[in-house]
Design an enzyme around this catalytic site. Structure first.
Site, PDB file in Angstrom:
ATOM      1  CB  THR A 218      40.766  48.609  51.213  1.00  0.00           C
ATOM      2  OG1 THR A 218      40.716  48.575  49.706  1.00  0.00           O
ATOM      3  CG2 THR A 218      39.514  49.196  51.733  1.00  0.00           C
ATOM      4  CG  ASP A 219      46.491  45.532  50.894  1.00  0.00           C
ATOM      5  OD1 ASP A 219      46.742  45.400  49.664  1.00  0.00           O
ATOM      6  OD2 ASP A 219      47.503  44.911  51.638  1.00  0.00           O
ATOM      7  CE1 TYR A 220      44.493  43.865  43.290  1.00  0.00           C
ATOM      8  CE2 TYR A 220      43.006  42.009  44.079  1.00  0.00           C
ATOM      9  CZ  TYR A 220      43.575  42.770  42.878  1.00  0.00           C
ATOM     10  OH  TYR A 220      43.179  42.428  41.747  1.00  0.00           O
TER      11      TYR A 220
END
Length: 759
Positions: free
Chosen positions: A296-298
């Site tokens: 995932t992104d952050y």
């Protein structure tokens, strides 16, 4: 009893790994008749559900005086072997400290994967990606990524969160600086070059080389289509637009062997990407056949709750895992809730096994099971960082990334044989801090070369003299420095203003609704214009700007972007004429912000505006500005001039499996040597779905001596004519096509017609 259990576990893992011996630091292989897939499955069979889920968790470390530390909440996970990856750790000593912490107390001693945002350099910072793309030099981009990988891996980093391959049409979006621009064809080639640079080749076998790192293609998908150019915003687009415009660079990265993908923050069709089974299972894995893993992104999983598709984080984790997400970046959702979700039957253990299998495979490929410390060599670290050849490569890349937008009265170059005084005015003249841009890796901003340093070194011992005044700062309306700047300008023969954006004004979370030069900078330029001196401007910024006033009033405009560590030297090489600028835009520059998004490969509409009548009523147009950009895609000037002529095709029609050769002559019609980018555009006139008014389908960068001519050649096959049709099938449809061999997207001087019969 504890010692006996440890011995039994060690012997079991020894058998699982196909021949390994225990050591203080992990497991050393001394034989190995098992394949990586077999070794992965053998380790997986030893793992508890909790240990498997731990591999799906990535946490960020902090940094204190003594080096990297894990936050108190996450350190227990690391010590128990429940962390698959850590990012933001660097240096040999820092990475060793955390790897030792992970291996010392964990049951199975599975090594940790270390990642970092190595976007356009690690210690040696290269031009930002949009600038590099302006070079149209694929080998140069592959090389800069390889250098970044070599430096990062020398400090123990295994994985970079690059390249960003999002197609971007809206200059308000701050992250345009991190990508390759608006075109899917060029963006695809650049995606391949950067993946191969980071990873060492198309084959994952190249990742066994200590000088390479795992690449991560991001952001999947269509993050660059964010509405209003506002970061983290949603993307509203059809499947036709998604597949024809936005998907090609992501697929190109896959074809280049990219090891990982990152989910985007936006939603498509009402489904946030992090929860999209269509994107990660149906398309990426089942259709394309991707075998690596997805991160995932952050905090992307946590954000499914405010998106409104999950009631709480536990449900968000279930959506993400079932969609095909393998690793949770910093959100701790998998760590906290995924075991319960499996026990409740909401996520299958098979789903967990598949995710962990993909993560473990990368660790085996990198050799971390054989030696978790194989990257950690202090001598290599010392001898690799910022080597002279890396700095030279950064300087050459900087020069090749610059785009000359306007050059009246031959303002540039300011050659060393001239005798004149140049007033250097503006907040970027002596600036070092902003040169690395927003994504600066671990580059030391104070080590970057300012333009003032580059110019004073370049012109030392010549009759070109410089006088300086800052005049204003980058962001405020303070005019206190105007008087000094104007007095300095009046003492000079010419004025070179150096303006731009603060690096924090582009990049992530840096969207702008007004893309003119910020603060008092344009007002200062207006006052400098009143002195009557020739005025040129060098721009250092992270996005296309609204330069309508500057274009109408200044003598010269040089787009320098953020050029990195060697910025001042690369710029000085171009300003002095030691390198003839050859950069070409990969994003259209608007006439004003109201035109955004603006891009060359738009659709025609049912009421297109005739090119010869830009004010016609009841056509698709503005009342107050032309439809066309200020500077089109592919545009750029040189210190010489070029002419393209004599377009020819070896035949005017082609069938299935056939090809056509297109040739043209390009001539340097000026008095100095230079390079130009010759571009091939194609238009499909009638199709099952509406097609763009033109599409880039080929280009070649040609170096020509003054007066020299060369023939350039392009090959048109079904691939150049293919697209996703009304049924989302990738095909070439029979029909009529137009072709142009051109200097930029607006150049229609050399045109021809082609018929594709599909028989």
């Amino acid at each position: 009893m504890k010692k006996i259990v440890t011995v039994i576990t060690s012997l079991t893992l020894l058998a699982a790994l196909g021949g390994c011996k225990p050591s203080a630091s992990g497991w050393k292989s001394y034989s190995g008749d098992k394949t990586i897939e077999q070794r992965v499955d053998s380790v997986l069979n030893l793992m508890t559900l909790e240990e498997k889920i731990g591999q799906m968790a990535q946490f960020s470390c902090n940094w204190d005086v003594t080096g990297p530390i894990m936050a108190d909440d996450f350190e227990p996970y690391l010590r128990k072997g429940l962390v698959g990856s850590i990012f933001n750790a660097y240096t040999v000593d820092g990475v060793r400290k955390l790897q030792e912490m992970a291996l010392a107390e964990s049951r199975l001693k599975i090594p940790v994967l270390f990642g970092y945002d190595v976007i356009h350099g690690f210690r040696t910072i290269f031009p930002m990606p949009l600038a590099e793309a302006s070079s149209w030099d694929l080998e140069l981009m592959r090389k800069s990524a390889a250098i970044a990988a070599e430096e990062a891996s020398a400090e123990g980093i295994h994985w970079t969160f690059a390249p960003m391959v999002d197609i971007a049409r809206d200059a308000r979006w701050g992250r345009v600086m991190e990508g390759a621009g608006e075109d899917p064809y060029l963006g695809s080639l650049i995606a391949k070059a950067r993946v191969e640079g980071f990873q060492g080749g198309k084959d994952w076998q190249s990742l066994q080389d200590l000088h390479t790192v795992l690449a991560c293609c991001k952001h999947f998908a269509a993050y660059g289509a964010a509405e209003s150019g506002r970061d983290y915003n949603n993307a509203e687009l059809s499947l036709n637009t998604l597949m024809n415009y936005y998907m090609p660079p992501y697929k190109a990265a896959h074809e280049a062997g990219v090891a990982t993908y990152m989910a985007s923050f936006n939603e498509i069709g009402g489904v946030p990407s992090t929860a999209s089974k269509f994107l990660f299972t149906d398309l990426l894995r089942n259709d394309w056949g991707f075998k690596g893993f997805v991160v995932t992104d952050y905090t992307g999983i946590n954000e499914l709750v405010p998106h409104g598709v999950a009631a709480d984080e536990k449900e968000a984790g279930e959506l993400a895992a079932n969609a095909g997400i393998d690793m949770d970046m910093t959100g701790a959702v998998f760590s906290k809730y995924l075991k319960q979700s499996v026990e409740e039957g909401k996520v299958s253990e098979e789903t967990i096994n598949n995710a962990v299998r993909r993560i473990l495979e990368m660790k085996f490929i990198l050799g971390l099971f054989d030696d978790p410390y194989r990257y950690l060599d202090k001598e290599r670290e010392k001898n690799t960082i910022m080597k002279p050849e890396f700095l030279q490569a950064a300087r050459e890349t900087a020069a090749r990334s610059i785009v000359l937008l306007k050059n009246e009265k031959s303002f540039f170059p300011i050659t060393k044989d001239k005798s004149l005084t140049v007033a250097l005015i503006g907040p970027m003249v002596k600036d070092k801090v902003n040169q690395n841009g927003e994504w600066a890796g671990k580059g030391n901003r104070e080590q970057s070369v300012s333009l003032y340093e580059g110019l004073t070194e370049k012109y030392a011992g010549t009759n070109v003299k410089f006088v300086y005044a800052q005049g204003c700062d980058l962001t405020t309306d303070n005019r206190d420095g105007f008087a000094e700047a104007l007095a300095t300008a009046r003492r000079a023969d010419v004025v070179l203003a150096v303006m731009g954006e603060d690096f924090n004004w582009s990049g992530e979370a840096a969207s702008r609704s007004d893309i003119r030069l910020p603060g008092a900078q344009q007002e200062l330029l207006k006052e400098l214009k009143k002195t009557g001196k020739p005025v040129g401007v060098v721009l250092m910024n992270g996005r296309p700007l609204d330069l309508s006033w500057e274009d109408a009033n200044l003598d010269a405009i040089m787009e320098a972007w953020y050029l990195g560590t060697m910025s001042g030297h690369g710029l000085a090489d171009v300003i002095a004429g030691d390198y003839n600028p050859s950069g070409r835009l990969t994003m259209s520059f608007p006439r004003n912000v109201g035109q955004l998004p603006i891009y060359y490969n738009h659709k025609n509409t049912g009421r297109p505006l005739p090119a010869d009548n830009p004010k016609m009523d009841y056509k698709s147009s503005y009342l107050d500005v032309a439809n066309t950009p200020l500077y089109p895609f592919g545009y750029g000037l040189s210190y010489t001039t070029f002419q393209i002529s004599n377009l020819q095709m070896d035949k005017s029609s082609m069938g299935k499996g056939d090809k056509v050769t297109v040739t043209a002559e390009v001539k340097n019609t000026g008095t100095v040597d230079g390079e130009t980018v010759v571009q091939l555009y194609i238009r499909d006139l009638v199709a099952s779905v509406t097609r763009p008014v033109k599409e880039l389908k080929g280009f070649t960068k040609v170096a020509l001596k003054a007066g020299e001519s060369k023939k350039v050649s392009f090959t048109v096959t079904e691939a150049e004519l293919s697209f996703y049709d009304i049924d989302l099938k990738y095909t070439a449809e029979p029909g009529n096509f137009e072709l142009w061999v051109a200097a930029d997207a607006a150049d229609e001087t050399n045109q021809a017609s082609l018929v594709y019969t599909a028989k």
